[in-house]
Write an enzyme that holds these catalytic residues in place. Sequence first.
Site, mmCIF file in Angstrom:
data_model
loop_
_atom_site.group_PDB
_atom_site.id
_atom_site.type_symbol
_atom_site.label_atom_id
_atom_site.label_comp_id
_atom_site.label_asym_id
_atom_site.label_seq_id
_atom_site.Cartn_x
_atom_site.Cartn_y
_atom_site.Cartn_z
ATOM 1 N N HIS A 37 0.836 -1.211 0.000
ATOM 2 C CA HIS A 37 0.000 0.000 0.000
ATOM 3 C C HIS A 37 0.871 1.261 0.000
ATOM 4 O O HIS A 37 0.734 2.130 -0.862
ATOM 5 C CB HIS A 37 -0.914 -0.018 1.233
ATOM 6 C CG HIS A 37 -1.767 1.205 1.373
ATOM 7 N ND1 HIS A 37 -3.085 1.237 0.986
ATOM 8 C CD2 HIS A 37 -1.490 2.446 1.840
ATOM 9 C CE1 HIS A 37 -3.579 2.440 1.211
ATOM 10 N NE2 HIS A 37 -2.633 3.197 1.736
ATOM 11 N N GLU A 38 1.776 1.336 0.970
ATOM 12 C CA GLU A 38 2.619 2.533 1.053
ATOM 13 C C GLU A 38 3.518 2.645 -0.171
ATOM 14 O O GLU A 38 3.819 3.745 -0.647
ATOM 15 C CB GLU A 38 3.453 2.523 2.344
ATOM 16 C CG GLU A 38 2.625 2.552 3.619
ATOM 17 C CD GLU A 38 1.568 3.655 3.651
ATOM 18 O OE1 GLU A 38 1.772 4.714 3.033
ATOM 19 O OE2 GLU A 38 0.515 3.435 4.297
ATOM 20 N N HIS B 197 1.692 4.409 -2.854
ATOM 21 C CA HIS B 197 1.808 5.869 -2.681
ATOM 22 C C HIS B 197 3.187 6.331 -3.146
ATOM 23 O O HIS B 197 3.332 7.379 -3.772
ATOM 24 C CB HIS B 197 1.675 6.251 -1.204
ATOM 25 C CG HIS B 197 0.287 6.251 -0.661
ATOM 26 N ND1 HIS B 197 -0.745 6.942 -1.235
ATOM 27 C CD2 HIS B 197 -0.240 5.663 0.451
ATOM 28 C CE1 HIS B 197 -1.851 6.771 -0.507
ATOM 29 N NE2 HIS B 197 -1.563 5.997 0.519
ATOM 30 N N HIS C 203 3.395 6.763 -6.724
ATOM 31 C CA HIS C 203 2.647 7.957 -7.133
ATOM 32 C C HIS C 203 3.574 9.180 -7.069
ATOM 33 O O HIS C 203 3.511 10.073 -7.917
ATOM 34 C CB HIS C 203 1.455 8.124 -6.186
ATOM 35 C CG HIS C 203 0.342 8.965 -6.715
ATOM 36 N ND1 HIS C 203 -0.738 9.308 -5.950
ATOM 37 C CD2 HIS C 203 0.129 9.553 -7.917
ATOM 38 C CE1 HIS C 203 -1.569 10.061 -6.656
ATOM 39 N NE2 HIS C 203 -1.059 10.224 -7.857
HETATM 40 ZN ZN LIG Z 1 -2.773 5.249 2.090
#
Ligand SMILES: [Zn+2]
Length: 675
Positions: free
Chosen positions: A465-466, A469, A472
């Site tokens: 998940h991280e 990010h 991104h």
């Molecule tokens: Zn998040």
Amino acid sequence: MTNNPFFGPWNTPFELPPFDRLRPEHFPPAFDRGMQEHIGEIERIASSSEPANFANTIEGLERSGRLLRRVGRVFNNLTSSVTNPEFDAIDRDYAPKLAAHRSRIMLDAGLFARIGALWRKRDELDLAPDQRRLLERHHLNFVRAGALLNPARKARMSEISERLASLHTLFGQNVLHDEDEWRLVLDERDLAGLPDFARAAAAEAAKARGLDGKYAITLARASVEPFLTFSARRDLRRAAYQAWAARGTHPGERDNRPLIREIMVLRAEQARLLGYDSFAAYRLDDTMAKTPEAAQALLREVWEPAKHKAADERAELATMARADGLNEPIAPWDWRDYAEKVRQAKYAIDEAAVKPYFVLDNIVQAAFDTARRLFDLRFVERRDCPVYHPDLRAYEVRDASDRPIGLFLHDNFARPGKHSGAWMSSYREQEALDGEVLPIVVNNNNFSKGDPTLLSFDDAHTLFHEFGHGLHGLLSRVRYPSQAGTAVRRDFVEFPSQVFEHWLEVPETLRRYARHYRTGDPLPEELLQKLLAARTFNQGFATIEYTACAMLDLDLHSSAGRRELDVDAFEKEFVAKIGMPPEIGLRHRPAHFGHLFAGGGYAAGYYAYLWAEVLDADGFAAFVENGDPFDPALSARLKAIYSAGDTMDPMQLYRAFRGRDPEVAPLLNKRGLAT
Ligand SMILES: [Zn+2]
């Protein structure tokens, strides 16, 4: 101070902050000079005798405040990852000063007059799409900060912002204090039920606190959750759970409830000054969801199905508990423990048997490899970077033509002085306004360090998940700094992170990277299939503990900000009103709900995770329909979302990737809530 590193060049790889030379006393003068320079730049823009144009006003704004941004980034990262009393004191001192500084700029009438003039003739300016959006965004930010108010109201807005900044800082510091303070110190004989990894982590935690030879359970999620899952000692589980749930509620100077009361009153007042009925209405107006009602409608869509599923889950738990000799109802400190027992019986999966296959270093490689297959990226470790803690790892990120595109920092372990949870942040954001600037992105996790460090399947999800990010931030390809990477609407920012989690569950990822730490054997195929089959197990519980918090957030921020708000009474009434199952606790109780009160970012925005989950479930379904999780055409369209930053409307971006609007059905399927 002549040797302040902030006032000289940084001759480090990627101009990484020279952590080895930075001291807390360098920050106050750097903040002061940063603010002073920024004000000077703003005044030059606002008082220019040239008529406003895009270059001298909007691009001028984008160029302003570079020193302050740099100092602020380093400071925010260090106070989250390795704080100490000196940093905390500076934080308390500067949070209101920085808020006042921001207000001074956002409420500057001369500056806003120029932005407003440009905005009114935006159709005639012949702007590129990213420039048009940038102008509209700046204009909206100023309006939302109060630029259209009269001087008295502006002054009040500014006063409130300063006070809120102080309250947010105190709130976060109080939670960290309660987490650091409490520990359950155990002897060998108290460890019944705990698997090897949890014993090893508890021994490490005790050692880190000078308690060699003992075992310590702390209130970090990575410590307390395994304890609640495996400990055979109901009395100790209860003690740990109650301490965990009580963070922020201890009467005295660390009590967060009076802070919440004041924060709520002030937010409601700001919303009223800006012409909104409630803080929620104000906040949601600038999101993908647009209104609190739209967000609430989505939450309601999952709430009842989740309650049904949780009731079925509870019945199974109760049967198991009776067989185990427990004649009382299931309590919140029992749920994880019996859920694990049911999971073992039903799916024959033993969390302790799974964990040896999830070695941290291998899962990091799995994330890197997924980024290579989807987006043509390579991660090469650099050992010549300054670090703020020996556990920090640095990687140069290269694209298909072997060109560096950024630096990725990985800070994976829980330790005293580090905030709990997991998050992504940046030391520098990508931009290309005056030449290419490469991003420096950091991922923080709070895994319990071991030798080797073993992750639960959930921990591995958190890491992916991280990392989503992180991508991104790393894949950002924008011109203007304020549009870079994760600078998108709050209910869109979780899409790139959540969709990336799906690639952990792709069987070929697990076959290749889930390998036993001792034997190197791959996860047995049977266990792998069971692990995937069990993904909807306990999703009633998970959906309830999250959704209740998201509804509480919107409910609280939709109210008018009653001065007499009694936080405990509100919570009690609220859980009764929504029919919260008593054996499931809120994932975050108000007094330690950092998303809402340790900053304003997720206030009236906690629903964003579920909002983005509609997108991630629907988005990954495109790959499933296609039959190839690494389909090149789809990956290329997905990469465009990671690269766009805030240069485009999120719904437009999503449609360009998916070819249609998002649908909710894949989310209900993913959580096993479809009827
Ligand atoms: Zn998040």
